[in-house]
Scaffold this motif. Structure first.
Motif, PDB file in Angstrom:
ATOM      1  N   ARG A 174       0.802  -1.209   0.000  1.00  0.00           N
ATOM      2  CA  ARG A 174       0.000   0.000   0.000  1.00  0.00           C
ATOM      3  C   ARG A 174       0.843   1.271   0.000  1.00  0.00           C
ATOM      4  O   ARG A 174       1.720   1.443   0.805  1.00  0.00           O
ATOM      5  N   THR A 175       0.537   2.178  -0.920  1.00  0.00           N
ATOM      6  CA  THR A 175       1.199   3.482  -0.950  1.00  0.00           C
ATOM      7  C   THR A 175       0.192   4.622  -0.945  1.00  0.00           C
ATOM      8  O   THR A 175       0.577   5.767  -0.894  1.00  0.00           O
ATOM      9  N   VAL A 176      -1.094   4.315  -1.006  1.00  0.00           N
ATOM     10  CA  VAL A 176      -2.138   5.343  -1.031  1.00  0.00           C
ATOM     11  C   VAL A 176      -2.546   5.661   0.401  1.00  0.00           C
ATOM     12  O   VAL A 176      -2.867   4.775   1.172  1.00  0.00           O
ATOM     13  N   PHE A 177      -2.528   6.925   0.761  1.00  0.00           N
ATOM     14  CA  PHE A 177      -2.827   7.329   2.133  1.00  0.00           C
ATOM     15  C   PHE A 177      -4.126   8.109   2.260  1.00  0.00           C
ATOM     16  O   PHE A 177      -4.639   8.269   3.343  1.00  0.00           O
ATOM     17  N   LYS A 178      -4.623   8.637   1.163  1.00  0.00           N
ATOM     18  CA  LYS A 178      -5.819   9.465   1.220  1.00  0.00           C
ATOM     19  C   LYS A 178      -6.939   8.815   0.421  1.00  0.00           C
ATOM     20  O   LYS A 178      -6.700   8.286  -0.650  1.00  0.00           O
ATOM     21  N   PRO A 179      -8.166   8.891   0.929  1.00  0.00           N
ATOM     22  CA  PRO A 179      -9.283   8.335   0.172  1.00  0.00           C
ATOM     23  C   PRO A 179      -9.590   9.180  -1.066  1.00  0.00           C
ATOM     24  O   PRO A 179      -9.374  10.382  -1.080  1.00  0.00           O
ATOM     25  N   THR A 180     -10.106   8.513  -2.087  1.00  0.00           N
ATOM     26  CA  THR A 180     -10.531   9.219  -3.290  1.00  0.00           C
ATOM     27  C   THR A 180     -11.918   9.813  -3.056  1.00  0.00           C
ATOM     28  O   THR A 180     -12.587   9.501  -2.065  1.00  0.00           O
ATOM     29  N   SER A 181     -12.370  10.631  -3.970  1.00  0.00           N
ATOM     30  CA  SER A 181     -13.704  11.227  -3.832  1.00  0.00           C
ATOM     31  C   SER A 181     -14.780  10.138  -3.841  1.00  0.00           C
ATOM     32  O   SER A 181     -15.792  10.266  -3.145  1.00  0.00           O
ATOM     33  N   ASP A 182     -14.575   9.045  -4.594  1.00  0.00           N
ATOM     34  CA  ASP A 182     -15.535   7.935  -4.595  1.00  0.00           C
ATOM     35  C   ASP A 182     -15.639   7.297  -3.212  1.00  0.00           C
ATOM     36  O   ASP A 182     -16.730   6.958  -2.760  1.00  0.00           O
ATOM     37  N   GLU A 183     -14.508   7.135  -2.553  1.00  0.00           N
ATOM     38  CA  GLU A 183     -14.508   6.520  -1.222  1.00  0.00           C
ATOM     39  C   GLU A 183     -15.139   7.455  -0.190  1.00  0.00           C
ATOM     40  O   GLU A 183     -15.887   7.006   0.685  1.00  0.00           O
ATOM     41  N   ILE A 184     -14.879   8.733  -0.309  1.00  0.00           N
ATOM     42  CA  ILE A 184     -15.516   9.718   0.580  1.00  0.00           C
ATOM     43  C   ILE A 184     -17.025   9.711   0.361  1.00  0.00           C
ATOM     44  O   ILE A 184     -17.804   9.716   1.316  1.00  0.00           O
ATOM     45  N   ASP A 185     -17.444   9.659  -0.904  1.00  0.00           N
ATOM     46  CA  ASP A 185     -18.876   9.585  -1.210  1.00  0.00           C
ATOM     47  C   ASP A 185     -19.497   8.328  -0.614  1.00  0.00           C
ATOM     48  O   ASP A 185     -20.628   8.363  -0.130  1.00  0.00           O
TER      49      ASP A 185
END
Length: 52
Positions: free
Chosen positions: A30-41
């Motif tokens: 894993r290198t992604v630390f921030k949620p995408t707008s889809d995940e926030i939605d």
């Protein structure tokens, strides 16, 4: 930190998604630390829909 963020996504009710640049992508390196707008939605849908 990316794994912790991924696990918090589970705690919020999110599941795995396709796309390697997303927080909830099923990936051990894993290198992604921030949620995408889809995940926030997705979180907003899960929690804001209950309020009416």
């Amino acid at each position: 930190m990316g794994v912790l963020s991924h696990e918090i996504g589970y705690a919020l009710g999110l599941g795995h998604v396709s796309g390697p640049n997303k927080l909830m992508y099923d990936n051990d390196g894993r290198t992604v630390f921030k949620p995408t707008s889809d995940e926030i939605d997705g979180v907003n849908y899960l929690y804001l829909r209950r309020g009416g």
